[in-house]
Design a protein around this motif. Structure first.
Motif, short mmCIF file in Angstrom:
data_model
loop_
_atom_site.label_atom_id
_atom_site.label_comp_id
_atom_site.label_asym_id
_atom_site.label_seq_id
_atom_site.Cartn_x
_atom_site.Cartn_y
_atom_site.Cartn_z
N THR A 38 13.43 17.93 38.52
CA THR A 38 13.96 17.06 39.57
C THR A 38 15.35 16.56 39.17
OG1 THR A 38 11.73 16.42 40.19
CG2 THR A 38 13.52 14.97 40.92
N MET A 39 15.50 16.17 37.91
CA MET A 39 16.79 15.69 37.41
C MET A 39 17.87 16.76 37.58
SD MET A 39 17.86 14.87 33.42
CE MET A 39 16.40 13.93 33.06
N ALA A 40 17.55 17.99 37.22
CA ALA A 40 18.52 19.08 37.34
C ALA A 40 18.91 19.30 38.80
CB ALA A 40 17.95 20.37 36.73
N LYS A 41 17.92 19.31 39.69
CA LYS A 41 18.20 19.53 41.12
C LYS A 41 19.06 18.39 41.68
CE LYS A 41 13.75 21.68 41.64
NZ LYS A 41 12.41 21.45 42.12
N GLU A 42 18.78 17.17 41.25
CA GLU A 42 19.55 16.02 41.73
C GLU A 42 21.03 16.14 41.35
OE1 GLU A 42 17.38 12.66 40.20
OE2 GLU A 42 16.01 12.65 41.92
N VAL A 43 21.31 16.67 40.16
CA VAL A 43 22.69 16.86 39.73
C VAL A 43 23.41 17.80 40.70
CG1 VAL A 43 24.13 17.97 37.96
CG2 VAL A 43 22.35 16.33 37.29
N PHE A 44 22.78 18.91 41.05
CA PHE A 44 23.42 19.87 41.95
C PHE A 44 23.50 19.31 43.37
CE2 PHE A 44 22.19 22.55 38.38
CZ PHE A 44 23.44 23.08 38.09
N ASN A 45 22.53 18.48 43.76
CA ASN A 45 22.61 17.81 45.06
C ASN A 45 23.82 16.87 45.11
OD1 ASN A 45 20.32 19.15 45.98
ND2 ASN A 45 18.94 17.48 45.46
N LYS A 46 24.05 16.14 44.02
CA LYS A 46 25.21 15.23 43.95
C LYS A 46 26.51 16.00 44.06
CE LYS A 46 23.07 11.71 41.03
NZ LYS A 46 22.90 11.31 39.63
N LEU A 47 26.54 17.19 43.49
CA LEU A 47 27.73 18.04 43.54
C LEU A 47 27.85 18.77 44.87
CD1 LEU A 47 27.69 19.72 40.00
CD2 LEU A 47 29.28 17.97 40.82
N LYS A 48 26.82 18.61 45.72
CA LYS A 48 26.75 19.36 46.98
C LYS A 48 26.87 20.86 46.71
CE LYS A 48 28.41 15.62 49.98
NZ LYS A 48 27.76 14.63 49.18
N GLN A 49 26.22 21.28 45.63
CA GLN A 49 26.22 22.69 45.22
C GLN A 49 24.85 23.27 45.54
OE1 GLN A 49 28.77 24.63 43.78
NE2 GLN A 49 27.29 26.24 44.16
N LYS A 50 24.81 24.25 46.41
CA LYS A 50 23.51 24.84 46.75
C LYS A 50 22.95 25.60 45.55
CE LYS A 50 24.63 29.29 48.85
NZ LYS A 50 23.68 30.10 48.12
N TYR A 51 21.64 25.71 45.53
CA TYR A 51 20.97 26.41 44.43
C TYR A 51 19.71 27.07 44.94
CZ TYR A 51 18.26 22.08 44.45
OH TYR A 51 17.50 21.01 44.83
N THR A 52 19.25 28.04 44.19
CA THR A 52 17.96 28.66 44.44
C THR A 52 16.99 28.09 43.42
OG1 THR A 52 18.96 30.69 45.27
CG2 THR A 52 16.70 30.85 44.46
N ALA A 53 15.92 27.46 43.90
CA ALA A 53 14.88 26.94 43.01
C ALA A 53 13.70 27.91 43.05
CB ALA A 53 14.45 25.56 43.46
N VAL A 54 13.31 28.39 41.88
CA VAL A 54 12.14 29.24 41.76
C VAL A 54 11.02 28.34 41.22
CG1 VAL A 54 11.19 31.34 40.71
CG2 VAL A 54 13.63 31.21 41.27
N GLU A 55 10.14 27.92 42.12
CA GLU A 55 9.08 26.96 41.75
C GLU A 55 7.91 27.71 41.11
OE1 GLU A 55 9.87 24.03 41.65
OE2 GLU A 55 11.33 23.65 43.23
N LEU A 56 7.88 27.69 39.79
CA LEU A 56 6.89 28.48 39.06
C LEU A 56 5.46 28.02 39.29
CD1 LEU A 56 8.83 29.05 35.72
CD2 LEU A 56 8.58 30.61 37.64
N ASP A 57 5.27 26.73 39.58
CA ASP A 57 3.89 26.28 39.81
C ASP A 57 3.32 26.79 41.14
OD1 ASP A 57 5.87 24.46 40.77
OD2 ASP A 57 4.35 22.95 41.13
N HIS A 58 4.15 27.46 41.93
CA HIS A 58 3.68 28.07 43.18
C HIS A 58 3.52 29.58 43.04
CE1 HIS A 58 5.34 24.53 45.78
NE2 HIS A 58 4.40 24.16 44.93
N ARG A 59 3.65 30.08 41.82
CA ARG A 59 3.61 31.53 41.59
C ARG A 59 2.49 31.89 40.62
NH1 ARG A 59 8.81 34.30 42.63
NH2 ARG A 59 7.81 35.93 41.45
#
Length: 110
Positions: A38-59
């Motif tokens: 969550t911390m990592a994603k929040e950093v990219f959200n602050k930068l308004k930088q899109k990202y691809t999240a691969v949610e391993l707990d759903h795989r």
């Protein structure tokens, strides 16, 4: 830590992981319940930088993917954050790069 089996970096699964990493500027291998993810994603959200999240707990192949990431990056913990194919590390690493102002340099010369 003992490895029960050698990771085949030429396997279709390893190829899929490499393909995922190259599919977007920012790729985060994550688990939805992980505070560092969550911390990592929040950093990219602050930068308004899109990202691809691969949610391993759903795989169902999460453990295999984490073994491949471990072989590639030296750690199988999540998050594993890749920017332009380069592993920047985990949540704390990304946050430190952001707070130092160095993370933006990965995107300024796009």
């Amino acid at each position: 830590m003992t490895r029960s089996k050698k990771v085949d970096m030429d396997s279709p699964k390893a190829s899929m992981v490499k393909e995922l990493i190259s599919s977007d500027t920012v790729v985060i291998f994550s688990k939805t319940y992980c505070p560092y993810c969550t911390m990592a994603k929040e950093v990219f959200n602050k930068l308004k930088q899109k990202y691809t999240a691969v949610e391993l707990d759903h795989r169902s192949d999460a453990d295999e993917i984490q073994m491949i990431l471990g072989e590639m990056t030296g750690a199988r913990t999540v998050p594993r954050v890749f920017v332009k194919g380069e592993c920047l590390g985990g949540g704390s690493d990304v946050k430190a790069l952001y707070e130092s102002g160095k993370l933006e340099s990965y995107f300024s010369n796009a």
